[in-house]
Motif scaffolding. Structure first.
Motif, PDB file in Angstrom:
ATOM      1  N   GLU A 159       0.840  -1.203   0.000  1.00 44.68           N
ATOM      2  CA  GLU A 159       0.000   0.000   0.000  1.00 44.68           C
ATOM      3  C   GLU A 159       0.881   1.260   0.000  1.00 44.68           C
ATOM      4  N   LYS A 173      -5.130  -4.683   8.984  1.00 43.12           N
ATOM      5  CA  LYS A 173      -5.891  -5.722   8.300  1.00 43.12           C
ATOM      6  C   LYS A 173      -6.909  -6.303   9.262  1.00 43.12           C
ATOM      7  N   SER A 189     -13.002  -4.988   6.026  1.00 47.56           N
ATOM      8  CA  SER A 189     -13.055  -3.569   5.624  1.00 47.56           C
ATOM      9  C   SER A 189     -13.931  -3.397   4.388  1.00 47.56           C
ATOM     10  N   THR A 190     -14.191  -4.497   3.664  1.00 43.33           N
ATOM     11  CA  THR A 190     -15.059  -4.377   2.491  1.00 43.33           C
ATOM     12  C   THR A 190     -16.539  -4.382   2.877  1.00 43.33           C
ATOM     13  N   GLY A 213      -7.533  -2.309   5.703  1.00 45.39           N
ATOM     14  CA  GLY A 213      -7.682  -3.339   4.672  1.00 45.39           C
ATOM     15  C   GLY A 213      -8.185  -4.635   5.291  1.00 45.39           C
ATOM     16  N   VAL A 263     -10.617  -8.327   4.610  1.00 45.55           N
ATOM     17  CA  VAL A 263     -11.931  -8.568   4.026  1.00 45.55           C
ATOM     18  C   VAL A 263     -13.061  -7.869   4.793  1.00 45.55           C
ATOM     19  N   ALA A 317      -9.781   3.611   3.406  1.00 48.52           N
ATOM     20  CA  ALA A 317      -9.809   2.215   2.961  1.00 48.52           C
ATOM     21  C   ALA A 317      -8.612   1.944   2.046  1.00 48.52           C
ATOM     22  N   SER A 318      -8.169   0.699   2.035  1.00 45.16           N
ATOM     23  CA  SER A 318      -7.043   0.308   1.192  1.00 45.16           C
ATOM     24  C   SER A 318      -7.341   0.554  -0.275  1.00 45.16           C
ATOM     25  N   GLN A 319      -6.354   1.081  -1.011  1.00 41.90           N
ATOM     26  CA  GLN A 319      -6.497   1.240  -2.456  1.00 41.90           C
ATOM     27  C   GLN A 319      -6.031  -0.002  -3.198  1.00 41.90           C
ATOM     28  N   THR A 320      -5.074  -0.712  -2.609  1.00 40.29           N
ATOM     29  CA  THR A 320      -4.529  -1.877  -3.314  1.00 40.29           C
ATOM     30  C   THR A 320      -5.350  -3.132  -3.006  1.00 40.29           C
ATOM     31  N   THR A 321      -6.239  -3.053  -2.024  1.00 40.53           N
ATOM     32  CA  THR A 321      -7.163  -4.133  -1.617  1.00 40.53           C
ATOM     33  C   THR A 321      -6.494  -5.514  -1.670  1.00 40.53           C
ATOM     34  N   ALA A 322      -7.057  -6.420  -2.465  1.00 40.15           N
ATOM     35  CA  ALA A 322      -6.578  -7.802  -2.433  1.00 40.15           C
ATOM     36  C   ALA A 322      -5.164  -7.960  -2.970  1.00 40.15           C
TER      37      ALA A 322
END
Lengths: 399, 399
Positions: A205, A220, A338-339, A334, A336, A368-373
């Motif tokens: 990230e 996370k 967080s989604t 980040g 799951v 929120a994470s930009q790079t996600t998964a």
């Protein structure tokens, strides 16, 4: 303070200040430079600079960046880092899935695979699968193992960073103290760096979204809760590589929920995916796991939203202490859980802003994470370039 | 990431790798070196090395360290850092007292004074007093202001490290945003570095007692509770210089004691000197302040010992989270409450070891400060040498 995980035993290359490796560092900010720039920046003789630039060109670590005509007469050549000089094999191992990619030196993905891979099969089966997939991905990307700058691996458990060995990892049976770099060296040449998955996510990230931010925390929230800490521009491992373990910090409201660690009221026991799912089951919902829980939340069920928001507040109540302690300017959420949507993040923000000191929150962003998964796999790549492009290691490449 | 508090606006000196300042760094580990050592370590021509050594000798930054006769023939000279090359004026300002010292470059005290100095008199009165006392101490030590490498100042409040200005410091009325370096520059030449007192104490304890420890936390328990964090070998300031603020982290037992910050259950509200004194008053003891409280504890009163031990547990319950987050190998407990004796430290250890993760505590030491009341002034000195002996600043000294 050893940052040389997995290659600490490699022969020590040279670190002379007038070596090609030292000169290469001057290109790493991405600015194209001429030989004259380099002469001015180092005070070395023009002949020394020309020889070193030649070495870096021959190794393809830099390449011409076009011509600079501002000086009149015959324009001097400018040079820049060549991100295609080498490849990186980046591996993000989770509990049940792995994401594996080949990237260039600028953390750009050249080929990538995500697939089921059960970490409980043990290190030999899992790492040999990584080996096979890695070779296929190199071929897909038109690269060879000899192209590799190194291999980066994120694993879902604590790692002794100096050796790349997992340390009593709770969800990785059979992996305790296993020599991951030693085993992967059967498959790939070059340094092999191992870190825990959340540290890798923080690096990924940071590299992609916040390269200029010196103080950042990546949190996370999934089956477990952990964090990767970047302070003063550097990923922090602490004395045993255990830094960032948020999951077993006690929440400040005196909660008595028992935790798998033997204590009670740990953040993980009250705000992780399984904890939220358990709370909803207690309220009569049919949520056998946290995937079902996330679906319920996304459906907009009010009780589920309230539960997720309260879990966010619990995460925020612990993060409030982290903010007072570390004073980051960005906290990235980040994992799951967080989604689940804005309600979770809103709960976190609510608790952090109400409990942290004004000086520490005045410029704080919680996002929120930009790079996600992809955070973990990008971070595994950044782990390798951060290490492999040092003065010493560039000289070893040119060697 | 700017570490140049107070001198950020000074003209940028040079940082060339073949400069005298760069060469000087090779002496900073204390190892005596010959010209041949330096040639081997840098790859520079012997003539370059000789010229730079001459510059450093002329500036008295290094000095001969005796002769090395192992090579046979005419023995080459060995050189070592000269700690008397410059002096440092180190200032530790508290709420009611100041400790001021002149030190050499090895953090050795040459002259020292402790005296009453009320911080609420405001910056001009206090800093002018510091100026007068500083000049007297320089004279006592046989040094002149022109000898100074710089001035280091610790203050009892948050500091924006990049500018050396206090930021809304609660117990320093009139100091908010005051330009401390700007005012002291009327008295002394050279860079002036300001940090908060607990960060200075962490630096002082680290420099004197734990120079090889990369991950350390220094906790001060007195009227307030704060900490200085050294991670990966470096003092951490965070984004706004607010890192380390333990005092307003919520204790994990849901305590409802109101705190001056507007929240409740903050560590400072339940375990600081005044908080312990207040708890004892509630139990009928005549302890008007925490000095009286410490006297009662030292007299061995059982109720007082129990109260102090419980305060220690509260501090430990918050430190347990810090241990999970930062994974330090040493936690140093300082500040006047830590002088209450072993019961306080025992309470801290009890809570940390019961709540932190085994991986993070297996090599953790929790110890009393060795530098005690001198931690801050020694750290103010270390702040100056850490900054003033950089490549750039050594070149400026020679320039």
């Amino acid at each position: 303070m050893d940052e040389q995980n997995a290659v600490a035993s490699a022969p020590s290359g040279n670190t002379l200040p007038n070596s090609a490796g030292a000169l290469f560092q001057l290109f790493r900010d991405g600015t194209p430079r001429t030989r004259s720039d380099l002469t001015a920046m180092t005070g070395f003789a023009r002949s020394t600079i020309s020889a070193r630039v030649e070495e870096l060109l021959n190794a393809a670590l830099i390449r011409p960046a076009g011509e600079n005509s501002s000086t009149g007469g015959r324009p001097p050549s400018t040079f820049t880092v060549n991100p295609e000089a080498r490849s990186v094999l980046a591996v993000d191992l989770g509990g049940t899935h792995a994401r594996i990619a080949v990237t260039d030196l600028a953390t750009r993905v050249l080929s990538e695979r995500q697939q089921e891979l059960d970490i409980t099969k043990g290190p030999v089966a899992v790492l040999d699968a990584v080996g096979r997939i890695g070779l296929e991905l190199l071929q897909e990307a038109g690269r060879s193992p000899e192209d590799l700058l190194g291999v980066g691996v994120g694993v879902p458990g604590p790692v002794e960073f100096a050796t790349g060995r997992p340390m009593s990892p709770p969800i990785m049976p059979g992996w305790d103290h296993f020599d991951i770099p030693g085993h992967l060296r059967r498959w790939f040449p070059g340094p092999i760096l191992v870190d825990n998955d959340v540290n890798a996510m923080a690096l990924g990230e940071h590299a992609v979204a916040y390269p200029q931010v010196a103080n950042m925390m990546f949190v996370k929230v999934a089956t477990g809760i952990g964090s990767g800490i970047i302070s003063d521009g550097r990923l922090q491992h602490g004395a045993q590589g255990a830094a960032g373990d948020l999951g077993h910090i006690a929440t400040p409201d005196g909660d008595a929920t028992p935790c798998t660690c033997g204590n009670s009221g740990c953040l993980e026991a009250v705000a992780s995916g399984p904890a939220i799912a358990a709370q909803l089951r207690e309220r009569g919902f049919d949520v056998p796991n946290h995937a079902a829980m996330l679906e319920l939340v996304r459906s907009g069920d009010l009780e589920a939203l309230r539960t997720v928001r309260q879990a966010g507040r619990q995460v925020g109540s612990v993060l409030a202490g982290c903010v007072n302690l570390l004073n980051p300017s960005v906290i990235v959420i980040g994992g799951v859980v967080s989604t689940a949507g804005e309600h979770f993040l809103a709960g976190i923000r609510e608790a952090v802003y109400s409990r942290s000191l004004p000086l520490a929150t005045q410029h704080l962003r919680i996002v929120a994470s930009q790079t996600t998964a992809r955070a973990g796999v990008l971070g595994a790549s950044a782990l390798v370039t951060g290490h492999g492009l040092s003065v010493e290691n560039v000289n070893r490449l040119i060697g």
